[in-house]
Motif scaffolding. Structure first.
Motif, short mmCIF file in Angstrom:
data_model
loop_
_atom_site.label_atom_id
_atom_site.label_comp_id
_atom_site.label_asym_id
_atom_site.label_seq_id
_atom_site.Cartn_x
_atom_site.Cartn_y
_atom_site.Cartn_z
N ALA A 98 0.83 -1.21 0.00
CA ALA A 98 0.00 0.00 0.00
C ALA A 98 0.87 1.25 0.00
CB ALA A 98 -0.92 -0.02 1.21
N ASP A 201 -7.03 5.67 2.91
CA ASP A 201 -6.14 4.56 3.25
C ASP A 201 -6.87 3.64 4.24
OD1 ASP A 201 -4.24 2.89 4.35
OD2 ASP A 201 -2.67 4.42 4.44
N SER A 234 -1.08 -6.66 3.41
CA SER A 234 -0.12 -6.71 4.52
C SER A 234 -0.75 -6.95 5.88
CB SER A 234 0.66 -5.39 4.60
OG SER A 234 1.59 -5.30 3.57
N LYS A 235 -1.68 -6.07 6.25
CA LYS A 235 -2.21 -6.11 7.61
C LYS A 235 -3.29 -7.17 7.74
CE LYS A 235 0.23 -2.25 7.95
NZ LYS A 235 1.41 -1.97 8.69
N ARG A 243 4.45 -7.84 0.05
CA ARG A 243 4.38 -6.57 -0.67
C ARG A 243 3.29 -6.54 -1.73
NH1 ARG A 243 4.69 -4.22 2.30
NH2 ARG A 243 5.24 -2.27 1.31
C1 LIG Z 1 -1.69 3.62 7.57
C2 LIG Z 1 -0.80 2.77 6.75
N1 LIG Z 1 -0.90 2.84 5.42
C3 LIG Z 1 -0.11 2.10 4.62
C4 LIG Z 1 0.83 1.25 5.16
C5 LIG Z 1 1.71 0.48 4.21
O1 LIG Z 1 1.46 -0.89 4.21
P1 LIG Z 1 2.11 -1.85 3.14
O2 LIG Z 1 3.00 -1.06 2.27
O3 LIG Z 1 2.82 -2.91 3.90
O4 LIG Z 1 0.94 -2.42 2.36
C6 LIG Z 1 0.99 1.15 6.54
C7 LIG Z 1 2.04 0.30 7.14
O5 LIG Z 1 2.45 0.43 8.25
C8 LIG Z 1 0.13 1.94 7.36
O6 LIG Z 1 0.22 1.87 8.69
#
Ligand SMILES: Cc1ncc(COP(=O)(O)O)c(C=O)c1O
Length: 396
Positions: A98, A201, A234-235, A243
């Motif tokens: 993200a 987001d 991811s989360k 990724r």
């Molecule tokens: C609010 C928020 N947006 C985006 C991300 C990016 O996540 P990723 O690049 O792992 O998908 C994070 C990661 O900590 C986040 O906390």
């Protein structure tokens, strides 16, 4: 000889602090780490199996730069199922997390000097990413008193002809706050009236303990047209290392972002794309199990913090962070050393009591520290015992 733009970008403070804690662990110290921003669970087995199958079947070559059609379809199905949103595959861009989706978005919508409103406390990368894209981050302060939420009347005052977008992060990292439908409707109305983008987001949408997740894009066609929805694997699926992130937007913007990505990184990892299809289309029981663990930990954390009187917090409604106001400790000393600010608090706590928390400065809230509860209950108990011991030793 470096670019002025590059020199203006600061290191990610969450990563810097995490690195210090990890270094101490490598030195054999028993550090309890509340610093991490990722689920502590393994990626679920059926997702791992899909990745292994992808490797064994030779799905190891370049794919379409903005993601394979089957994954885009799975994302569209998810957005329909979970968020009531209708998108077509040509409106989806799959990226390397993200974070990369956000970077593509800023690159695609900003001209030099364009302003992006970022409510603080904010996730550390938003302002830096805006700067990398030549934009100007406009930090919009929210307060604990109003639940760290944007006051629509105040928002209207900062929007001007240079304003290109508002960043919305619900549930929020670092505060854990969640916008309800009524609040989102007010913000949507302003965005439509002023014709600015909303970067929504939603990476923590599956971890909400109070209330429900509403995507601002679902509030009507006009706001949907202005929303760039950001989410990822991811989360939700404990897939931080794989990724995979994505955007849902107008087809035109998706095309532009796809072009940018095709020259910057090409496709996101082919194997991780197959794994994400399994994640989105498979059983969601794994998500429920993680939710249950996070909720129990959140409840335990706040119960313990309720008993500590020199610090305070606002109840996190989602994500997996507790954002704690430690400003009352600033006038105190630990072993003769002045606390003074959040960085000193975090350093003294780490060096003396072996507990890692993240100072709030990088989130635009120097009076706070962030604790992640994406760590085992056993560690949380031990870590909170140590924080209590640390606070008890503070002297005027
Ligand atoms: C609010 C928020 N947006 C985006 C991300 C990016 O996540 P990723 O690049 O792992 O998908 C994070 C990661 O900590 C986040 O906390």
């Amino acid at each position: 000889m470096y670019s002025e733009k590059a020199k203006g970008i600061s290191a990610s403070p969450t990563m810097a602090f995490d690195a210090k804690a990890k270094q101490m662990v490598a030195e054999g110290k028993n550090v309890i780490n509340f610093g991490v921003g990722e689920p502590d669970f393994d990626t679920p087995e059926h997702i791992r199996t899909a990745a292994i199958d992808a490797i064994n079947s030779g799905f190891t070559r370049y794919t379409a730069a903005s993601g394979i059609p089957k994954l885009k379809e799975a994302i569209c199905d998810k957005l329909k199922r979970d968020n009531g949103l209708d998108y077509k595959p040509n409106q989806i861009v799959v990226s390397n997390g993200a974070k990369h989706s956000l970077a593509n978005t800023f690159t695609a919508i900003l001209n030099d000097g364009d302003e992006v409103i970022i409510p603080s406390p904010y996730w550390v990368s938003y302002p830096e990413q805006v700067k990398i894209s030549g934009g100007t981050p406009v930090i919009f302060k929210t307060t604990r008193e109003n639940g760290y939420k944007v006051d629509p009347r105040e928002l209207k005052k900062v929007i001007n002809p240079r304003t290109r977008a508002l960043v919305l992060n619900s549930p929020s990292n670092p505060t854990g706050q969640v916008y309800d439908r009524a609040a989102l409707e007010q913000l949507a109305q302003i965005a439509v009236e002023k014709n600015i983008y909303v970067l929504s987001d939603e990476v923590y949408e599956k971890f909400i303990y109070t209330g429900e997740h509403v995507s601002i894009a679902s509030l009507g066609q006009e706001i949907k047209d202005l929303t760039i929805l950001i989410n990822g694997a991811s989360k939700t699926y404990a897939m931080t290392g794989w990724r995979i992130g994505y955007t849902a937007s107008s087809a035109e913007l998706a095309g532009i972002m796809g072009n940018i990505q095709s020259h910057a990184t090409s496709n996101p990892n082919s194997i991780a794309q197959m794994a994400t299809i399994a994640a989105l289309n498979g059983s969601q029981d794994c998500v429920k199990q993680m939710w249950e663990a996070f909720e129990a930990r959140r409840n335990y954390m706040v119960e313990r913090f309720d008993a500590m009187n020199s610090v305070s917090y606002i109840m996190p409604e989602g994500a997996f962070y507790l954002f704690v106001d430690i400003s009352k400790t600033f006038d105190f000393k630990y072993n003769g050393q002045a606390i003074g600010n959040g960085d000193n608090f975090a350093n003294l706590l780490l060096e003396n009591n072996l507990v890692a928390v993240v100072p709030g400065d990088g989130f635009g809230a120097p009076e706070c520290v962030r604790l992640s509860y994406a760590t085992s209950m056993e560690s949380i108990k031990e870590g909170l015992d140590r924080i209590c011991a640390f606070l008890e030793r503070l002297e005027p």
